[in-house]
Design an enzyme around this catalytic site. Structure first.
Site, PDB file in Angstrom:
ATOM      1  N   GLU A   1       0.835  -1.157   0.061  1.00  0.00           N
ATOM      2  CA  GLU A   1       0.078  -0.063  -0.031  1.00  0.00           C
ATOM      3  C   GLU A   1       0.861   1.371  -0.166  1.00  0.00           C
ATOM      4  O   GLU A   1       0.513   2.294  -0.783  1.00  0.00           O
ATOM      5  CB  GLU A   1      -0.937   0.011   1.149  1.00  0.00           C
ATOM      6  CG  GLU A   1      -1.784  -1.041   1.265  1.00  0.00           C
ATOM      7  CD  GLU A   1      -2.844  -1.130   2.293  1.00  0.00           C
ATOM      8  OE1 GLU A   1      -2.347  -1.357   3.477  1.00  0.00           O
ATOM      9  OE2 GLU A   1      -3.901  -0.687   2.208  1.00  0.00           O
TER      10      GLU A   1
ATOM     11  N   GLU B   1      -3.591  -9.210   3.769  1.00  0.00           N
ATOM     12  CA  GLU B   1      -4.234  -9.066   5.145  1.00  0.00           C
ATOM     13  C   GLU B   1      -5.485  -9.901   5.367  1.00  0.00           C
ATOM     14  O   GLU B   1      -5.654 -10.248   6.562  1.00  0.00           O
ATOM     15  CB  GLU B   1      -5.003  -7.486   5.068  1.00  0.00           C
ATOM     16  CG  GLU B   1      -3.816  -6.424   5.218  1.00  0.00           C
ATOM     17  CD  GLU B   1      -3.157  -5.810   3.869  1.00  0.00           C
ATOM     18  OE1 GLU B   1      -3.252  -6.871   2.825  1.00  0.00           O
ATOM     19  OE2 GLU B   1      -2.464  -4.848   3.653  1.00  0.00           O
TER      20      GLU B   1
HETATM   21  N1  COA Z   1       5.455  -7.659  11.544  1.00  0.00           N
HETATM   22  C1  COA Z   1       5.796  -7.908  12.526  1.00  0.00           C
HETATM   23  N2  COA Z   1       6.656  -8.946  12.429  1.00  0.00           N
HETATM   24  C2  COA Z   1       6.924  -9.885  11.107  1.00  0.00           C
HETATM   25  C3  COA Z   1       6.047  -9.300   9.949  1.00  0.00           C
HETATM   26  C4  COA Z   1       5.253  -8.216  10.123  1.00  0.00           C
HETATM   27  N3  COA Z   1       4.496  -7.812   9.201  1.00  0.00           N
HETATM   28  N4  COA Z   1       6.377 -10.033   9.039  1.00  0.00           N
HETATM   29  C5  COA Z   1       7.353 -11.045   9.504  1.00  0.00           C
HETATM   30  N5  COA Z   1       7.589 -10.781  10.880  1.00  0.00           N
HETATM   31  C6  COA Z   1       8.884 -11.269  11.617  1.00  0.00           C
HETATM   32  C7  COA Z   1       8.341 -12.788  11.862  1.00  0.00           C
HETATM   33  O1  COA Z   1       7.491 -12.962  12.916  1.00  0.00           O
HETATM   34  C8  COA Z   1       9.794 -13.370  12.267  1.00  0.00           C
HETATM   35  O2  COA Z   1      10.213 -13.226  13.586  1.00  0.00           O
HETATM   36  P1  COA Z   1      11.013 -14.003  14.289  1.00  0.00           P
HETATM   37  O3  COA Z   1      12.015 -14.363  13.423  1.00  0.00           O
HETATM   38  O4  COA Z   1      11.164 -13.444  15.567  1.00  0.00           O
HETATM   39  O5  COA Z   1      10.045 -15.408  14.308  1.00  0.00           O
HETATM   40  C9  COA Z   1      10.494 -12.433  11.136  1.00  0.00           C
HETATM   41  O6  COA Z   1       9.839 -11.539  10.948  1.00  0.00           O
HETATM   42  C10 COA Z   1      10.987 -13.311  10.138  1.00  0.00           C
HETATM   43  O7  COA Z   1       9.914 -13.748   9.189  1.00  0.00           O
HETATM   44  P2  COA Z   1       9.598 -15.077   8.618  1.00  0.00           P
HETATM   45  O8  COA Z   1       8.196 -15.221   8.326  1.00  0.00           O
HETATM   46  O9  COA Z   1      10.143 -16.082   9.638  1.00  0.00           O
HETATM   47  O10 COA Z   1      10.823 -14.841   7.445  1.00  0.00           O
HETATM   48  P3  COA Z   1      10.385 -15.518   5.769  1.00  0.00           P
HETATM   49  O11 COA Z   1      11.525 -14.866   5.215  1.00  0.00           O
HETATM   50  O12 COA Z   1       9.946 -16.902   5.843  1.00  0.00           O
HETATM   51  O13 COA Z   1       9.229 -14.681   5.303  1.00  0.00           O
HETATM   52  C11 COA Z   1       7.767 -12.973   4.852  1.00  0.00           C
HETATM   53  C12 COA Z   1       9.344 -13.334   4.989  1.00  0.00           C
HETATM   54  C13 COA Z   1       7.776 -11.432   4.640  1.00  0.00           C
HETATM   55  C14 COA Z   1       7.367 -13.012   3.219  1.00  0.00           C
HETATM   56  C15 COA Z   1       7.026 -13.358   5.787  1.00  0.00           C
HETATM   57  O14 COA Z   1       7.323 -12.776   7.074  1.00  0.00           O
HETATM   58  C16 COA Z   1       5.255 -12.682   5.772  1.00  0.00           C
HETATM   59  O15 COA Z   1       4.564 -13.373   5.219  1.00  0.00           O
HETATM   60  N6  COA Z   1       5.038 -11.664   6.536  1.00  0.00           N
HETATM   61  C17 COA Z   1       3.844 -11.145   6.655  1.00  0.00           C
HETATM   62  C18 COA Z   1       3.436 -10.376   5.712  1.00  0.00           C
HETATM   63  C19 COA Z   1       2.061 -10.007   5.981  1.00  0.00           C
HETATM   64  O16 COA Z   1       1.023 -10.386   6.243  1.00  0.00           O
HETATM   65  N7  COA Z   1       2.058  -8.578   5.654  1.00  0.00           N
HETATM   66  C20 COA Z   1       0.750  -7.943   5.794  1.00  0.00           C
HETATM   67  C21 COA Z   1       0.819  -7.193   7.063  1.00  0.00           C
HETATM   68  S1  COA Z   1      -0.325  -5.576   7.125  1.00  0.00           S
END
Ligand code: COA
Length: 699
Positions: free
Chosen positions: A102, A122
């Site tokens: 966004e 989301e």
């Molecule tokens: N907010 C807070 N923490 C987040 C986060 C977010 N949006 N996205 C990831 N993290 C944290 C995870 O909890 C993890 O924390 P930890 O190491 O303490 O366990 C760390 O970041 C790494 O994330 P992880 O998912 O293990 O890494 P990855 O490389 O496998 O995947 C992403 C990376 C970005 C693809 C995945 O984290 C993801 O899909 N995140 C959420 C995206 C999302 O839903 N965004 C919309 C929110 S509005």
């Protein structure tokens, strides 16, 4: 410094640096607002926003949701960026997700590396895009495509995003250099800001009827979930209202969503999945073993699915069957399953062929000598498993991990037949193994730490949710399931019909009801395992006589066209069968059970309390590391609705005192030992503590 601003010649460059995923925390939002304000005041001619580290902004900071939102909010930051008098360009690498995407939509131009992905996930957190996504995306790509993107929540590759019109340019690496070159090109061409807010939604014939049809489709596909429908409301608002009014509407919906039970549950599951692979007390310096080659013993549905899981992760697998016919059948089944994936459009023909090429077959144990990991998925019998592990001990190289896919059996006993119990572990996959994400990693008495670390790392590499379990009958998932399945049987004999039991639990959100699951997997499986038990071991006959009688009548479930239900041979549609109702009545009178009407509430409570009470026992015994691990098991392996957060989360939200009273009532009414409240539940209620308090004290 979470956000910095510097000049590169005529360009202003805003850099976000908030590891690990550059989430838009309060500090980042503040920094962005300051930086964009600074950029307006100098003589830069365009502004580029990029990120340090492994990814562009992967979203808002999920841990801030549910708490009061501190200004500046993301919509405020986005409004400031969009209002910039100079063109603002977002340079995407890694993933631009949720609030991160966004943010880019408020920029005037978007460019991305070909390896990047974008998306609005989301909905998977029980939320909706709340910083302009529902208003800006339809303006870019039309209502239908926007709805698909936001209600599906899936990631889109940069190339697809380019073809849809979500981004403007694919970049070559390195991202910063290429993005600056793109910005210079825009400046040289005299291209000014291009604001999505000023665009109108393409007329793609999405009208009232199309919205109604879309809602009804979502009602089936996303049964029980609130957010998808609210996304539709917001897109309707985007079409009906001026941009600013649409934004206000979206924001109000978003704030309401952050406070919702469903979002709290889904956020809990997001963090539960990421906590689960972390093994408490494991030395952080433990180095996982290298896994380059895997072997699977047993080419049935389970073994084949496990082999596919490895091939899907790019790991070569050897499948062992005892004879050529069995092997051929196993490999054919794998080919058929890949064919189905291709026909559903989930894989291309080439991708499927490449994966299948990673799976080879053998009938010779000697061929397993080079495997780094061997998993057996043979018949569930201790004698057979012991024999297999005896063979493996002889042929496998030193340091190879020897794993059993047993669902119930004692891994210590299996390990004891080898000369290397430290290398033996349980890797319990769930059927179909190439689809289901749960992987129970069972630590036996002597399993080495680096074997556990390897199993966890490997699970993540395969895209699974690995959860640590201790040795006991059924580990975490199946041990709890026995309690749940018992209640399904008892509810029937006491007065409910199969439809009521399954209907109530699917209404609660379970993917399928327990009796329909029984029909799908085959009633003969439970029957055979009961046959091996003594009468005392089988327990209360009321909890299995209906199932046994149906099997003895030849009603084994879907495969024989009849089980708890009757199935149409062509369509597989199920219907009530008076024959089953007669069996239930007959068994009830044989066992002196006076049938009565059971309320839906009683049925739900009995099934959930059976899971929860056993969950507390499992926690106290240390079979599961944390309550959230149990939730991850139930959501990813047993069809528990993720929007209810898993059984332990459900218990916490309902209140441990209320749960205790419900269990105690069942105990007082039935006098059955399994209903005596679990000691941990009792202890927490008496000391007025929550499961979080217990976890914190456990430290
Ligand atoms: N907010 C807070 N923490 C987040 C986060 C977010 N949006 N996205 C990831 N993290 C944290 C995870 O909890 C993890 O924390 P930890 O190491 O303490 O366990 C760390 O970041 C790494 O994330 P992880 O998912 O293990 O890494 P990855 O490389 O496998 O995947 C992403 C990376 C970005 C693809 C995945 O984290 C993801 O899909 N995140 C959420 C995206 C999302 O839903 N965004 C919309 C929110 S509005």
């Amino acid at each position: 410094m979470l956000v910095s601003y510097h000049r590169v010649d005529e360009l202003g460059v805003i850099t976000i640096n908030n590891p690990p995923v550059n989430a838009l925390s309060h500090g980042v939002r503040n920094g962005l607002l300051e930086a964009i304000t600074k950029a307006q005041a100098d003589d830069s001619q365009a502004v580029v926003i990029l990120c340090e580290g492994r990814t562009f902004v992967a979203g808002s900071d999920i841990s801030e949701f549910g708490k009061p939102i501190e200004a500046p909010s993301l919509p405020q930051v986005n409004a400031a960026i969009e209002a910039s008098e100079k063109p603002v360009i977002a340079a995407i690498h890694g993933t631009a997700l949720g609030g991160g995407f966004e943010l880019t939509l408020s920029c005037h131009y978007r460019c991305a590396l070909a390896s990047a992905t974008v998306g609005l996930p989301e909905v998977t957190l029980g939320l909706i895009p709340g910083a302009g996504g529902t208003q800006r995306v339809p303006r870019l790509i039309g209502a239908q495509a926007a709805l698909d993107m936001m209600t599906g929540g899936q990631k889109i590759t940069a190339r697809k995003a380019l073809s849809l019109g979500l981004i403007d340019r694919i970049l070559e690496e390195p991202v910063e250099e290429a993005a600056l070159a793109y910005a210079r090109e825009l400046v040289a061409g005299g291209t000014g800001p291009r604001r999505i807010r000023d665009m109108s939604i393409p007329a793609d014939s999405f009208d009232g009827e199309a919205f109604a049809a879309y809602r009804s489709m979502l009602g089936k596909r996303k049964r029980g979930q609130e957010s998808p429908q609210i996304i539709v409301d917001c897109v309707e608002a985007a079409m009906a209202k001026p941009f600013d009014e649409g934004l206000v509407y979206e924001r109000a919906c978003f704030v309401e969503r952050t406070q919702s039970e469903q979002s709290a549950a889904l956020r809990h599951i997001f963090f539960a999945e990421r906590q689960a692979p972390k093994v408490l007390g494991l030395n952080k310096t433990t180095v996982p073993r290298s896994i380059e080659r895997v072997a699977v013993i047993g080419g049935g549905t389970m073994g084949g699915g496990i082999a596919m899981s490895f091939a899907n992760a790019g790991i070569p697998v050897t499948l062992l069957e005892l004879n050529q016919d069995g092997l051929d059948a196993g490999l054919t089944l794998i080919g058929k399953n890949y064919g189905i994936t291709v026909s559903k459009g989930k894989l291309s023909q080439e991708q499927a062929a490449a994966r299948q090429a990673l799976i080879s077959g053998t009938t010779d144990y000697e061929a397993l000598a080079s495997a780094d990991l061997v998993i057996e998925a043979v018949f569930e019998s201790m004698d057979v498993k012991r024999q297999v592990f005896g063979h493996l001990d002889q042929v496998c190289k030193a340091g190879a991990i020897l794993a059993s896919n047993t669902s119930y059996l004692d891994i210590d006993e299996i390990a004891a037949v080898t000369s290397r119990p430290q290398d033996v572990v349980g890797l319990h996959f769930f059927s179909p193994a190439n689809v289901m994400r749960l992987l129970e990693v069972v630590r036996a008495d002597k399993t080495a730490d680096d074997v556990i670390a390897t199993a966890m790392a490997l699970g993540k590499r395969m895209g699974k949710v690995p959860v640590l379990a201790g040795v006991c009958f059924g580990f975490i998932g199946n041990r709890m399931l026995r309690q749940y399945a018992r209640e399904a049987q008892l509810c029937m004999i006491e007065g409910a019909e199969p439809e009521q039991v399954d209907g109530v639990l699917t209404y609660f959100g379970m993917a399928m009801g327990p009796l329909a699951v029984g029909d799908l997997s085959g009633l003969d499986i439970g029957y055979k395992s009961r046959q091996a038990l003594t009468v005392a071991q089988k327990g209360d006959p009321r909890s299995y006589v209906i199932a046994d009688t149906l099997v003895e009548m030849g009603r084994l479930g879907q495969k024989t066209g009849a089980g708890y239900y009757r199935y149409d041979p062509k369509t597989r549609a199920r219907s009530t069968d008076p024959e089953v109702l007669a069996v239930i009545e007959e068994q009830a009178s044989k066992y002196g059970v006076k049938r009565r009407e059971l309320s839906d509430e009683e049925i739900i409570d009995r099934h959930l309390m059976a899971l929860i009470n056993e969950g507390f026992r499992i926690l106290e015994e240390g079979i599961a590391q944390r309550p959230s691990d149990i939730d991850a098991v139930y959501v990813h392996g047993y069809g528990f609705p993720s929007y209810r957060g898993g059984p332990m989360f459900y218990a916490s939200r309902r209140g441990l005192k209320a749960v205790y009273e419900c269990v105690e009532n069942l105990y007082n009414r039935t006098g059955e030992a399994h209903w005596s409240p679990a000691p941990l539940l009792t202890k927490l209620v008496e000391s007025n503590q929550t499961l979080e308090d217990w976890m914190a004290n456990k430290g």
